[in-house]
Write an enzyme that holds these catalytic residues in place. Structure first.
Site, PDB file in Angstrom:
ATOM      1  N   TRP A 162      20.982 -18.852 -30.709  1.00 52.66           N
ATOM      2  CA  TRP A 162      20.014 -19.340 -31.428  1.00 52.66           C
ATOM      3  C   TRP A 162      20.355 -19.818 -32.853  1.00 52.66           C
ATOM      4  O   TRP A 162      19.665 -20.763 -33.112  1.00 52.66           O
ATOM      5  CB  TRP A 162      18.701 -17.996 -31.384  1.00 52.66           C
ATOM      6  CG  TRP A 162      18.785 -17.402 -29.966  1.00 52.66           C
ATOM      7  CD1 TRP A 162      18.772 -16.270 -29.803  1.00 52.66           C
ATOM      8  CD2 TRP A 162      18.407 -18.057 -28.877  1.00 52.66           C
ATOM      9  NE1 TRP A 162      18.146 -15.955 -28.585  1.00 52.66           N
ATOM     10  CE2 TRP A 162      18.285 -17.012 -28.076  1.00 52.66           C
ATOM     11  CE3 TRP A 162      18.066 -19.403 -28.275  1.00 52.66           C
ATOM     12  CZ2 TRP A 162      17.694 -17.420 -26.589  1.00 52.66           C
ATOM     13  CZ3 TRP A 162      17.606 -19.698 -27.209  1.00 52.66           C
ATOM     14  CH2 TRP A 162      17.616 -18.733 -26.373  1.00 52.66           C
ATOM     15  N   ASP A 163      21.286 -18.962 -33.532  1.00 53.65           N
ATOM     16  CA  ASP A 163      21.748 -19.681 -34.630  1.00 53.65           C
ATOM     17  C   ASP A 163      22.438 -21.028 -34.319  1.00 53.65           C
ATOM     18  O   ASP A 163      22.294 -22.028 -35.091  1.00 53.65           O
ATOM     19  CB  ASP A 163      22.637 -18.679 -35.326  1.00 53.65           C
ATOM     20  CG  ASP A 163      21.979 -17.593 -36.109  1.00 53.65           C
ATOM     21  OD1 ASP A 163      20.968 -17.929 -36.565  1.00 53.65           O
ATOM     22  OD2 ASP A 163      22.619 -16.628 -36.372  1.00 53.65           O
ATOM     23  N   ILE A 164      23.105 -21.153 -33.346  1.00 51.18           N
ATOM     24  CA  ILE A 164      23.966 -22.059 -33.148  1.00 51.18           C
ATOM     25  C   ILE A 164      23.038 -23.398 -32.636  1.00 51.18           C
ATOM     26  O   ILE A 164      23.097 -24.557 -33.142  1.00 51.18           O
ATOM     27  CB  ILE A 164      25.221 -21.984 -32.094  1.00 51.18           C
ATOM     28  CG1 ILE A 164      26.149 -21.289 -32.390  1.00 51.18           C
ATOM     29  CG2 ILE A 164      25.471 -23.447 -31.595  1.00 51.18           C
ATOM     30  CD1 ILE A 164      26.996 -20.540 -31.468  1.00 51.18           C
ATOM     31  N   GLY A 213      21.115 -24.607 -35.711  1.00 54.81           N
ATOM     32  CA  GLY A 213      21.951 -25.334 -36.436  1.00 54.81           C
ATOM     33  C   GLY A 213      22.047 -26.781 -36.244  1.00 54.81           C
ATOM     34  O   GLY A 213      21.943 -27.817 -36.864  1.00 54.81           O
TER      35      GLY A 213
END
Length: 396
Positions: free
Chosen positions: A171-173, A176
């Site tokens: 989810w962070d990727i 981003g």
């Protein structure tokens, strides 16, 4: 003060001329800035004097230098300011709002308060673009792990109903990369109208959008079912892991009929695979039929893989059109995979201050008309402070 590490000489790339200021931490916002820097944008990361919350995250070298931080901040410039003081915030605001076409863009996943709020920054520069990442859409905090646990995927991962976390910060990727998309959309509108704006993105909404876009929300609402865990099997088609005779494992995938036929030819098991499908009354010309017959098909294939080494599997599958890949540790990826080597134009050798020389990726994108710059090292904390302040009219 260390020397300037990534001075703003003309840089190639499709985003040359953009100037972006980061106030980031952890994965999503730094990844967004690095993605833009790898395409030619000048990206200035602003941190507190002793570094941000992610300054020392693992993995680290033996003497404590963060490989994580260095890898997520390649090609940027670094400014260190006393952000807990009005003077530090004012200097950061000056950098963000500095005059110049292509500037006036800020990316942050930190609270935008005081002199660094959108209202005050946009009052100074009306065409300001602020790209801001939240945890939840109501402004409450969240991180990848606290979002992932609610996504349904941990209950669909593994072979039992017990939830299993994956280690990829998916989810962070995704967030981003959404940040870069939102920023470029806002910048395109600014080019057309001259107007800036604040754009917000919630990490939990990235998760919810993805679960919905893959059909799993509709599956519950329309069919009343929730995807079950199936171990390493490919859900809805044929694919799973197989052990080789030398203690390695491979993943084999056959989504289309052509891929399934190629698997049969490469292994010499076409007839036996067809018979296995007939025995369980499955139509092997469809994805669903191959999924329904997955256990019978695996029973045919398991002895073939178990009788061969990884090298023999590789030789048998070479040029066959069958889809497969070896399972690899990070160490094996570096040592064995030809895609992770200087032969891949995405990679280049960099000399990272305080860490050493290693092979680092640049942008995975390749443009036919705009050369993408090679990987550049991350800056030392605060290396560019005086140069950037001077350019913003704040030299001291």
């Amino acid at each position: 003060m260390p020397p300037s590490s990534n001075a703003p000489e003309p840089r190639p790339g499709p985003l040359a001329g953009l100037r972006i200021v980061e106030l980031p931490a952890f994965v999503a916002a730094p990844l967004a800035g690095m993605t833009l820097a790898q395409l030619g944008a000048e990206v200035i990361r602003i941190d507190p004097l002793r570094g941000g919350m992610d300054q020392h995250r693992w993995p680290r070298t033996g003497d404590g230098a963060s490989l994580y931080w260095a890898s997520l901040n390649k090609g940027k410039r670094s400014v260190a300011l006393p952000l807990d003081t009005p003077e530090g915030q004012r200097a950061a605001a000056d950098i963000i709002c500095a005059a110049g076409e292509g500037g006036g863009i800020v990316v942050t996943n930190l609270p935008a308060r005081g002199l660094l709020s959108y209202d005050l920054l946009s009052a100074r520069r009306p065409d300001l673009i602020m790209m801001r990442l939240l945890g939840n859409h109501d402004g409450s905090p969240a991180v990848d792990y606290s979002v992932n646990c609610a996504s349904g995927f941990p209950h669909a991962t593994g072979a039992t109903e017990a939830p299993v976390n994956h280690v990829l910060p998916a989810w962070d990727i995704a967030a981003g990369l959404y940040l870069t998309t939102g920023l470029l959309a806002a910048e395109r509108r600014r080019q057309a109208t001259g107007e800036g704006q604040e754009v917000t993105l919630a990490l939990s909404d990235v998760m919810l959008a993805t679960v919905g876009n893959l059909g799993y929300l509709a599956d519950v609402q329309i069919n009343g079912v929730s995807r079950e865990p199936v171990g390493n099997a490919l859900y809805g088609a044929f694919g799973r892991d197989f052990a080789t005779s030398d203690g390695r494992s491979v993943m084999v995938v056959a989504i289309t009929t052509r891929q399934f036929d190629a698997l049969g030819r490469a292994t010499g098991l076409t007839g036996k695979l067809r018979l296995a499908g007939e025995l369980v009354d499955a139509d092997l010309t469809t994805e669903g039929g191959r999924y329904a017959a997955r256990h019978a098909l695996a029973a045919v294939l398991e002895p073939w893989f178990a009788a061969r080494t990884l090298a023999e599997v590789r030789a048998a599958f070479a040029g066959s059109g069958a889809l497969w890949g070896p399972y690899q540790t990070f160490r094996q990826l570096v040592a064995e995979d030809e895609r992770c080597s200087p032969d891949n134009p995405m990679f280049s050798w960099i000399e990272q201050p305080g860490i050493g020389t290693y092979l680092a990726p640049g942008s995975p994108l390749s443009f036919s008309r705009d050369p993408v710059p090679p990987a550049r090292p991350a800056p030392a904390l605060g290396a560019d402070t005086q140069d950037v302040l001077a350019a913003a009219g704040q030299a001291r």
